[in-house]
Design a protein around this motif. Structure first.
Motif, PDB file in Angstrom:
ATOM      1  N   PHE A   1      11.079   0.573   6.647  1.00  0.00           N
ATOM      2  CA  PHE A   1      11.475   1.190   5.379  1.00  0.00           C
ATOM      3  C   PHE A   1      10.342   1.359   4.354  1.00  0.00           C
ATOM      4  O   PHE A   1      10.488   2.163   3.434  1.00  0.00           O
ATOM      5  CB  PHE A   1      12.622   0.386   4.756  1.00  0.00           C
ATOM      6  CG  PHE A   1      13.882   0.456   5.559  1.00  0.00           C
ATOM      7  CD1 PHE A   1      14.615   1.633   5.624  1.00  0.00           C
ATOM      8  CD2 PHE A   1      14.331  -0.635   6.286  1.00  0.00           C
ATOM      9  CE1 PHE A   1      15.774   1.717   6.368  1.00  0.00           C
ATOM     10  CE2 PHE A   1      15.487  -0.564   7.040  1.00  0.00           C
ATOM     11  CZ  PHE A   1      16.212   0.615   7.094  1.00  0.00           C
TER      12      PHE A   1
ATOM     13  N   SER B   1       8.979   5.138   3.622  1.00  0.00           N
ATOM     14  CA  SER B   1       9.688   6.034   2.700  1.00  0.00           C
ATOM     15  C   SER B   1       9.389   5.670   1.253  1.00  0.00           C
ATOM     16  O   SER B   1       9.265   6.547   0.391  1.00  0.00           O
ATOM     17  CB  SER B   1      11.202   5.987   2.959  1.00  0.00           C
ATOM     18  OG  SER B   1      11.784   4.772   2.496  1.00  0.00           O
TER      19      SER B   1
ATOM     20  N   GLU C   1      16.157   2.667   2.393  1.00  0.00           N
ATOM     21  CA  GLU C   1      15.360   3.882   2.571  1.00  0.00           C
ATOM     22  C   GLU C   1      15.536   4.753   1.333  1.00  0.00           C
ATOM     23  O   GLU C   1      16.662   5.093   0.966  1.00  0.00           O
ATOM     24  CB  GLU C   1      15.823   4.649   3.804  1.00  0.00           C
ATOM     25  CG  GLU C   1      15.064   5.956   4.036  1.00  0.00           C
ATOM     26  CD  GLU C   1      15.615   6.728   5.215  1.00  0.00           C
ATOM     27  OE1 GLU C   1      14.951   6.742   6.271  1.00  0.00           O
ATOM     28  OE2 GLU C   1      16.718   7.313   5.080  1.00  0.00           O
TER      29      GLU C   1
END
Length: 339
Positions: free
Chosen positions: A20, A23, A90
């Motif tokens: 994650f 992002s 995210e």
């Protein structure tokens, strides 16, 4: 001082960071990004240093949980706005700009939550926050888009800008000045419902909390303590009672606490009938823990409490007895919560 700092609390989450962090880096050009590590025993810190060298690392001295973990880490962050983000979130393009614009335009708004959708099923809202949170008279939390275990599909019904009662700790924006004035999260909560307690205290001090659907994130959920973990049950029941003692108006305080404990007892029996013996024991453990510290928490109360803090009298009655499972069935979707 930075304008905004994204602070990701981590404990043994190297796999989540690997998945994650890209992002967050891609879509957070406006922010300084931190990983605040709660004394992980995996390779989290080494992984971040090797693969994401631009990210700043804060090392906490132990696994302090969500509340103290952030309190300790944020002492080392110098920014106007804290963006507290779970390691299993995210983010998307343009997730920060609408939040910053709202803070700049509305000086009384101190806390903001984005739209939180389910990473595993992206057409649906996610349990921890959905489109903004509320509580009922007995302190049971629920959200626009999530009533107990019923999750709504995102059909644009919450593509709005609304005043809410609490913002999810999964993605929680707050002015640093207000965070420090309120002395951050209550560290004795460890994890679960500390964000609701902080929001309630903020409202009692005259601040406003907003939901902004122009900012969208996807949350996995349950990465720290799985939904089926009895410790999560214990923390939720205990912390909810402690929060009520701290924040309820004086009038009716003891009646509501007593009624809530009766409802908790019913929940414990329900766990028994479902064969969830450890969860039933966790409710009892939560009550005994509450008895031990309730006097301490009575001393934490301030003179002023909101006279009307709830949006419905009993979400339990509406959901389980009246079979109302959608937020719009409970009250008008366009009605914002009023102090």
């Amino acid at each position: 001082m930075d304008k905004i700092a994204v602070v990701i609390l981590n404990w043994n989450g190297a796999k989540l960071l690997e998945k994650f962090l890209p992002s967050v880096i891609q879509y957070s050009a406006e922010a300084t990004i931190y990983v605040a590590d709660n004394a992980s025993t995996d390779n989290s810190i080494a992984f971040v240093r090797e693969h994401f060298p631009t990210i700043k690392i804060i090392k906490n001295s132990g696994n302090h949980g969500f509340a103290k973990g952030y309190n300790e880490a944020l002492k080392q962050v110098n920014a106007e706005i804290y963006a507290l983000v779970n390691s299993d979130v995210e983010v998307t393009a343009n997730w920060l700009q609408p939040i910053i614009a709202t803070f700049d335009a509305e000086k009384q708004t101190s806390i903001i939550q984005p739209k939180i959708l389910d990473f595993k099923n992206k057409e649906y809202f996610e349990y921890a926050g959905a489109a903004g949170g509320f509580i009922d008279k007995f302190g049971f939390p629920y959200c626009r888009g999530r009533i107990f275990d019923t999750l709504e599909k995102d059909n644009g019904q919450y593509d709005d800008y609304a005043e809410i009662f609490w913002a999810s700790g999964a993605c929680f924006f707050i002015r640093s000045e207000i965070y420090n004035e309120l002395k951050g999260f209550d560290e004795s909560f460890f994890a679960h419902q500390e964000e609701i307690d902080l929001c309630w205290r903020a409202i009692n001090d005259g601040h406003r909390i907003k939901y902004n659907s122009q900012s969208v994130v996807y949350h996995v959920g349950g990465a720290t303590l799985q939904q089926a973990n009895p410790k999560k049950t214990y923390l939720n029941f205990r912390n909810s009672l402690l929060m009520l003692v701290k924040n309820l108006p004086k009038k009716g305080l003891f009646f509501i606490i007593f009624a809530r404990m009766v409802l908790d007892g019913i929940a414990a029996v329900r766990f028994l009938t479902q064969g969830k013996f450890k969860h039933s024991a966790a409710v009892l453990h939560a009550h005994f823990s509450f008895y031990c510290v309730s006097l301490v928490y009575l001393r934490k109360r301030k003179d002023f409490q909101m006279k009307q803090y709830y949006s419905v009298r009993s979400i339990v009655f509406l959901y389980y007895i009246k079979n109302l499972t959608l937020f719009k069935e409970i009250f008008n979707i366009n009605q914002n919560f009023k102090n």
